[in-house]
Design a protein around this motif. Structure first.
Motif, PDB file in Angstrom:
ATOM      1  N   GLU A 172      -1.736   0.519  -1.781  1.00 39.53           N
ATOM      2  CA  GLU A 172      -1.639  -0.019  -3.154  1.00 39.53           C
ATOM      3  C   GLU A 172      -0.540  -1.082  -3.237  1.00 39.53           C
ATOM      4  O   GLU A 172      -0.694  -2.072  -3.938  1.00 39.53           O
ATOM      5  CB  GLU A 172      -1.351   1.107  -4.162  1.00 39.53           C
ATOM      6  CG  GLU A 172      -2.456   2.167  -4.238  1.00 39.53           C
ATOM      7  CD  GLU A 172      -3.616   1.796  -5.173  1.00 39.53           C
ATOM      8  OE1 GLU A 172      -3.484   0.840  -5.958  1.00 39.53           O
ATOM      9  OE2 GLU A 172      -4.668   2.475  -5.091  1.00 39.53           O
ATOM     10  N   ASP A 173       0.566  -0.862  -2.518  1.00 45.97           N
ATOM     11  CA  ASP A 173       1.674  -1.821  -2.586  1.00 45.97           C
ATOM     12  C   ASP A 173       1.625  -2.703  -1.343  1.00 45.97           C
ATOM     13  O   ASP A 173       1.920  -2.266  -0.225  1.00 45.97           O
ATOM     14  CB  ASP A 173       3.006  -1.047  -2.656  1.00 45.97           C
ATOM     15  CG  ASP A 173       4.207  -1.987  -2.700  1.00 45.97           C
ATOM     16  OD1 ASP A 173       3.996  -3.208  -2.862  1.00 45.97           O
ATOM     17  OD2 ASP A 173       5.352  -1.501  -2.573  1.00 45.97           O
TER      18      ASP A 173
ATOM     19  N   SER B 284      -3.240 -12.350  -3.239  1.00 44.55           N
ATOM     20  CA  SER B 284      -3.737 -11.109  -3.839  1.00 44.55           C
ATOM     21  C   SER B 284      -5.031 -10.718  -3.148  1.00 44.55           C
ATOM     22  O   SER B 284      -5.647 -11.523  -2.458  1.00 44.55           O
ATOM     23  CB  SER B 284      -3.980 -11.283  -5.338  1.00 44.55           C
ATOM     24  OG  SER B 284      -5.116 -12.086  -5.566  1.00 44.55           O
TER      25      SER B 284
ATOM     26  N   ARG C 154      -4.913  -6.200  -6.149  1.00 43.66           N
ATOM     27  CA  ARG C 154      -3.597  -5.908  -5.560  1.00 43.66           C
ATOM     28  C   ARG C 154      -2.920  -7.233  -5.278  1.00 43.66           C
ATOM     29  O   ARG C 154      -3.500  -8.078  -4.577  1.00 43.66           O
ATOM     30  CB  ARG C 154      -3.754  -5.130  -4.244  1.00 43.66           C
ATOM     31  CG  ARG C 154      -4.354  -3.763  -4.399  1.00 43.66           C
ATOM     32  CD  ARG C 154      -4.616  -3.106  -3.054  1.00 43.66           C
ATOM     33  NE  ARG C 154      -5.748  -3.634  -2.336  1.00 43.66           N
ATOM     34  CZ  ARG C 154      -6.058  -3.349  -1.071  1.00 43.66           C
ATOM     35  NH1 ARG C 154      -5.272  -2.565  -0.369  1.00 43.66           N
ATOM     36  NH2 ARG C 154      -7.123  -3.863  -0.504  1.00 43.66           N
TER      37      ARG C 154
END
Ligand code: B12
Ligand code: SF4
Length: 411
Positions: A139-140, A172, A194
């Protein structure tokens, strides 16, 4: 483990050596961080790829990447590698593995989704490794290493805009929109947006400028740069305030290309945007859930012009229920709004897209070399007609391998 990631050639493109494939280079960087010995066999543009493959020195594991049209070549390469190195493990990742893993046979492991960390598992686990659902993906993005551009001959890739050399990056990943022709709309890893922080983006761009100073332009391969608009503005402002200057090209969503966004992007150095206009028919745009109209796409073109940003329109023919009248509206839109460049491609219903999953799917490229498009005769003829007539009307040269790179941008 000694891992060799293999980038297959894509001979259906006008050129497959304009910008390198970042997915496998990123996987390579992660594997390297995890302590593996990693190299990349970059077959882009290699017409003798089978000889190259057969002559390869060998590895404990070969990892191939493929979009749908690349899959048959990936299989051919795997089989050749297996002949030359029978004990090597063969693993697959990439877009096709992500949306059609159950169609991928004969591999020791198939990574369906994010390969950043799942590839390490594929070195020892067999079968389909699911890495595309919530909880399975990274996610990060900020802690990830930079893509391992050093593992390919980056200088041999050639992509120019306004005379300057461009290379590529991703600020992204993913897109929350639901266009029904686009792959991954039901797959979390493709649907989830993301983004890297602006600071992380600038660190990677500085690293690229330091190691490859001949590149003055950056093609950002984010699905859509201006989703959400505030991310685009924050990133653009950080880039504008940074001492290292870049010319930037990126993809945008028309309805979010507001005056504020365009102004900030122009200030950051964005010289060209590409948007999926897709069709001039509002009926088709509604049907494919594009969230735009003739007028919205037209306004985006005018906004780009206002801020001195070149505008490329990506259009297509052959969407379900499209009539000749709909396709003529696409031609009319192009004639009226006179983009600086445009594409007319032939829609292909790929697995993983809502349209492809609802009916018959193909693995044919939707953009390829003029004269080799695949589809119903009337659709291919319509593509040629629009391409020819609009190029003639706008005074643009015809697409030819020696003049243009493949699907994005021109020489
Ligand atoms: C930028 C882009 C392009 C660029 C550059 C492509 C490139 N080769 O770098 C251009 C414009 C040239 C392009 C062309 C095409 N594209 Co494109 N493209 C994209 C886009 C927007 C981003 C790609 C990217 O860099 N993603 C980020 C990286 C990190 O993701 P990744 O490559 O998938 O890699 C991850 C995993 O797949 C996995 N992985 C990757 N390789 C490997 C290898 C191993 C061994 C393992 C284990 C894992 C693994 O790990 C990575 C990290 O998570 C994607 C959409 C998207 N969001 O991915 C569409 C997308 C990949 N493209 C698509 C298509 C259809 C094409 C074309 C076939 C179009 C055509 N001409 O007909 C061609 C194929 C050309 C080619 N051979 O790449 C589809 C693929 C659908 C499918 N079912 O295959 C996508 C998903 C768009 C969509 N939503 O429909 N594309
Ligand atoms: S076409 Fe663009 S906006 Fe639509 S879903 Fe795909 S990436 Fe998102």
């Amino acid at each position: 483990m000694h891992v060799c990631l293999v980038i297959p050639p894509s001979p259906y493109l006008l050129s497959d050596r304009s910008l390198p494939w970042l997915g496998p280079l990123w996987v390579a960087a992660c594997l390297r961080d995890q302590g593996h010995q990693v190299r990349v066999l970059d077959l882009a543009g290699d017409i003798h790829y089978l000889s190259t493959v057969m002559a390869d020195i060998g590895a404990d594991c070969y990892g191939l990447t493929a979009t749908a049209p690349d899959y048959p070549l990936a299989v051919e390469i795997r089989d050749a590698l297996k002949l030359a190195h029978p004990s090597a493990r063969m693993i697959l990742g990439g877009a096709y593995a992500t949306v059609a893993s159950s169609d991928c046979h004969g591999w020791d492991a198939v990574v369906a989704g994010d390969g950043f960390y799942a590839t390490n598992r594929a070195l020892t686990e067999n079968g389909i490794i699911s890495a595309s659902k919530k909880g399975e993906i990274v996610e990060d993005l900020d802690p990830l290493p930079f893509a391992a551009r050093d593992l390919v001959d980056l200088e041999s890739y050639e992509f120019r805009i306004l005379g300057e050399r461009f290379t590529s990056s991703l600020t992204s990943l993913g897109c929350p929109m639901g266009c029904t022709f686009c792959c991954g709309r039901d797959t979390y890893v493709y649907r989830k947006l993301r983004a890297f922080s602006p600071a992380r983006v600038l660190r990677e761009w500085d690293d690229i400028r330091y190691h490859y100073p001949s590149f003055r332009g950056m093609m950002d391969y984010s699905d859509e740069w201006n989703i959400p608009a505030n991310r685009a503005i924050a990133l653009a402002e950080a880039i504008a305030a940074h001492p290292t200057k870049w010319m930037i090209r990126c993809f945008i969503k028309s309805e979010l290309f507001t005056d504020d966004v365009a102004k900030a992007m122009a200030k950051a150095g964005v010289v060209e945007v590409l948007t999926g206009v897709e069709s001039g028919s509002d009926r088709i745009l509604k049907l494919i859930k594009k969230n735009t109209t003739w007028a919205i796409n037209g306004q985006a073109r005018l906004t780009a012009k206002k801020y001195g940003i070149r505008f490329k329109a990506a259009t297509m023919v052959g969407l379900p229920t499209e009539t000749r009248e709909d396709a003529l509206l696409t031609k009319q839109w192009l004639m009226e709004f006179k983009p600086d460049e445009f594409d007319v491609t032939v829609f292909q219903p790929m697995k993983g897209s809502p349209i492809g999953d609802a009916g018959v799917s193909t693995i044919m490229p939707y953009k390829t070399i003029p004269g080799t498009y695949h589809g119903a005769d009337a659709v291919v003829a319509m593509r040629e007609e629009i391409d020819r007539d609009v190029r003639q009307a706008l005074g643009m040269p015809r697409l030819a391998p020696q003049l243009y790179e493949h699907s994005m941008g021109q020489a």
